[in-house]
Design a protein around this motif. Structure first.
Motif, PDB file in Angstrom:
ATOM      1  N   PRO A  48      11.647  39.868  42.957  1.00 37.81           N
ATOM      2  CA  PRO A  48      12.112  40.441  44.224  1.00 37.81           C
ATOM      3  C   PRO A  48      13.140  41.553  44.035  1.00 37.81           C
ATOM      4  CG  PRO A  48      12.315  38.037  44.207  1.00 37.81           C
ATOM      5  CD  PRO A  48      12.059  38.471  42.806  1.00 37.81           C
ATOM      6  N   THR A  49      13.699  41.682  42.829  1.00 41.99           N
ATOM      7  CA  THR A  49      14.689  42.728  42.586  1.00 41.99           C
ATOM      8  C   THR A  49      14.032  44.109  42.628  1.00 41.99           C
ATOM      9  OG1 THR A  49      14.407  42.196  40.243  1.00 41.99           O
ATOM     10  CG2 THR A  49      16.384  41.356  41.305  1.00 41.99           C
ATOM     11  N   ALA A  50      14.868  45.143  42.603  1.00 46.25           N
ATOM     12  CA  ALA A  50      14.392  46.499  42.853  1.00 46.25           C
ATOM     13  C   ALA A  50      13.318  46.953  41.872  1.00 46.25           C
ATOM     14  CB  ALA A  50      15.576  47.476  42.816  1.00 46.25           C
ATOM     15  N   GLY A  51      13.416  46.517  40.620  1.00 46.66           N
ATOM     16  CA  GLY A  51      12.405  46.907  39.638  1.00 46.66           C
ATOM     17  C   GLY A  51      11.021  46.430  40.011  1.00 46.66           C
ATOM     18  N   GLY A  52      10.937  45.310  40.720  1.00 44.83           N
ATOM     19  CA  GLY A  52       9.651  44.783  41.145  1.00 44.83           C
ATOM     20  C   GLY A  52       8.938  45.684  42.126  1.00 44.83           C
ATOM     21  N   ALA A  53       9.695  46.522  42.832  1.00 43.31           N
ATOM     22  CA  ALA A  53       9.076  47.447  43.787  1.00 43.31           C
ATOM     23  C   ALA A  53       8.182  48.441  43.060  1.00 43.31           C
ATOM     24  CB  ALA A  53      10.149  48.182  44.582  1.00 43.31           C
ATOM     25  N   CYS A  54       8.568  48.823  41.863  1.00 44.09           N
ATOM     26  CA  CYS A  54       7.772  49.789  41.087  1.00 44.09           C
ATOM     27  C   CYS A  54       6.513  49.136  40.529  1.00 44.09           C
ATOM     28  CB  CYS A  54       8.618  50.374  39.960  1.00 44.09           C
ATOM     29  SG  CYS A  54      10.068  51.283  40.533  1.00 44.09           S
ATOM     30  N   THR A  55       6.670  48.004  39.842  1.00 48.99           N
ATOM     31  CA  THR A  55       5.510  47.340  39.246  1.00 48.99           C
ATOM     32  C   THR A  55       4.588  46.760  40.301  1.00 48.99           C
ATOM     33  OG1 THR A  55       6.812  45.312  38.983  1.00 48.99           O
ATOM     34  CG2 THR A  55       6.709  46.803  37.098  1.00 48.99           C
TER      35      THR A  55
END
Length: 427
Positions: free
Chosen positions: A242-249
């Motif tokens: 759920p953290t911001a990096g997950g938005a990219c992947t």
């Protein structure tokens, strides 16, 4: 124009649905990038309340295209049921886009989830029992079923056979359950193909083209930072990022295209399920927060555990997400307390610790160190600007902002769509 990420800065249930809905009228696309129907959003529009579990909150904003990205795991029956329910209430759902690369929650994933939790007994994680974890496990083990597989019966059958080769051994020999028939699963999944077909799309291409055309894209996370599989209170976490990096992947949009990361922060703290929770309350204050805040899980129906605001967690969320702004929700719930405790640090083995310990053992033993802030009794639900708030409420917000490490750009003073004070525009 910006690509924005909006995510939970605590253990989820911070009010992301309201925040997303508030921005929904100003953005072109709203994207769910991880999780499944184990996450719930409640959105209040006028006198109507909508409980969304899998669909992006942007589904309620005319002119906005809602997207379920490749990082989401999808239960077809839940998705179709949710769409049907909204259609019956006059909501146009025709713009929904569903990634062909998103993974399908199969009936055997749900079965494995439920029997595993029961088997664990006291050691259970506290999952929702909806097959989320087993589906992500299949994805990582490369035996998962994707949306696109529903349109090739041969491939679908081969994949279901491969998955059940192992799972039936576990179900029958370890859990003493009946084996699951391959044909039955394939038939059920194929039954969803035509119904989902109008929504299936190459969402990676669509979103990147939208950004190239200066469209505004909002990425909406489920759960919260402390439930992240890598950065949360492991093992009491969800099975995705759920953290911001997950938005990219979870969407196929590169990090250089994201201009703002907004953390949703409740004015106190809650969590659902098992796991450590330093500021949890077991007294009348905890019950009052639960009652006044309506703290019951949208998806699970479980009472949320309640506690005072934890600035240590907020600072951690700022760091791991690269937060540029906070949206503070449910400030109105704190009305009526003479003094409001705020956790500013932890005490661990007699030592004061001001940052979240990386050690699970230390976090389990963390005791909150509180600072008392003066409360207020005035009704704040009609406040339209920061200056309309009582002085003590203003001081509380400023204190949380200073402790958390990012500016508070909006404040929720009630459940309604219009009960929000916007200090700085997110767009």
């Amino acid at each position: 124009m910006p690509a924005l990420v909006l995510l939970g800065a605590q253990w989820g249930d911070e009010g992301k649905g309201k925040a997303t809905d508030l921005l929904g009228g100003s953005v072109d696309y709203v994207v769910r990038y991880q999780g499944g129907n184990n996450a719930g959003h409640t959105v209040v529009v006028g006198d109507q309340k909508y409980a969304l579990h899998l669909l992006p909150s942007g589904i309620l904003s005319p002119g906005c295209t809602p997207v379920i990205g490749n990082g989401v795991v999808v239960d077809p029956s839940v998705l179709l049921s949710e769409l049907s329910g909204l259609n019956e209430r006059g909501v146009d759902t025709s713009k929904l886009l569903l990634s062909g690369n998103a993974h399908i929650i199969t009936p055997y994933n749900v079965t494995v989830d439920k029997v595993t939790e029961r088997f664990l007994g006291k050691r259970k994680i506290g999952t929702t029992g909806r097959g989320i974890g087993p589906t992500y496990a299949d994805k990582i083990n490369r035996v998962g079923i994707r949306v696109q597989d529903l349109y090739d019966e041969s491939i679908l059958t081969q994949k279901v056979e491969a998955a059940l080769d192992v799972k039936n051994q576990v179900l029958t020999k370890l859990y003493n359950r009946r084996a699951i028939a391959v044909d039955q699963v394939v038939e059920e999944l194929l039954g969803y193909a035509d119904k989902l077909a109008p929504y299936v799309s190459d969402t990676v291409l669509v979103l990147n083209q939208a950004l190239e055309e200066d469209k505004v894209v909002l990425f909406e996370g489920g759960q919260g930072t402390l439930l992240d599989i890598d950065h949360g209170t492991y093992p009491f976490v969800t099975s995705s990022n759920p953290t911001a990096g997950g938005a990219c992947t979870g969407s196929g949009v590169g990090p250089t295209k994201i201009s703002r990361v907004i953390g949703i922060l409740k004015a106190y703290t809650t969590r659902v399920g098992a796991g450590p929770f330093p500021t949890e309350l077991f007294d009348e204050d905890g019950e009052a927060l639960r009652r006044i805040g309506g703290e019951r899980g949208v998806t699970t129906g479980r009472d949320r555990r309640c506690g005072w605001f934890d600035a240590v967690i907020a600072r951690y969320a700022t760091r791991v997400n690269g937060l540029t702004d906070f949206f503070l929700t449910k400030l109105d719930v704190l009305t009526g307390w003479e003094q409001i405790p705020v956790c500013v640090a932890y005490e661990i083995d007699g030592k004061r610790v001001e940052e979240l310990p990386y050690s699970q053992t230390d976090f389990h033993h963390a005791k909150p160190v509180y600072e008392m802030l003066p409360g207020w009794n005035e009704d704040i639900s009609k406040a339209k600007s920061f200056g309309d708030l009582p002085k003590n409420a203003q001081a509380y917000v400023k204190a949380l902002e200073e402790m958390s490490g990012a500016p508070i750009s909006a404040i929720g003073v009630g459940p309604g769509r219009d009960e929000t004070i916007e200090i700085n525009s997110f767009l």
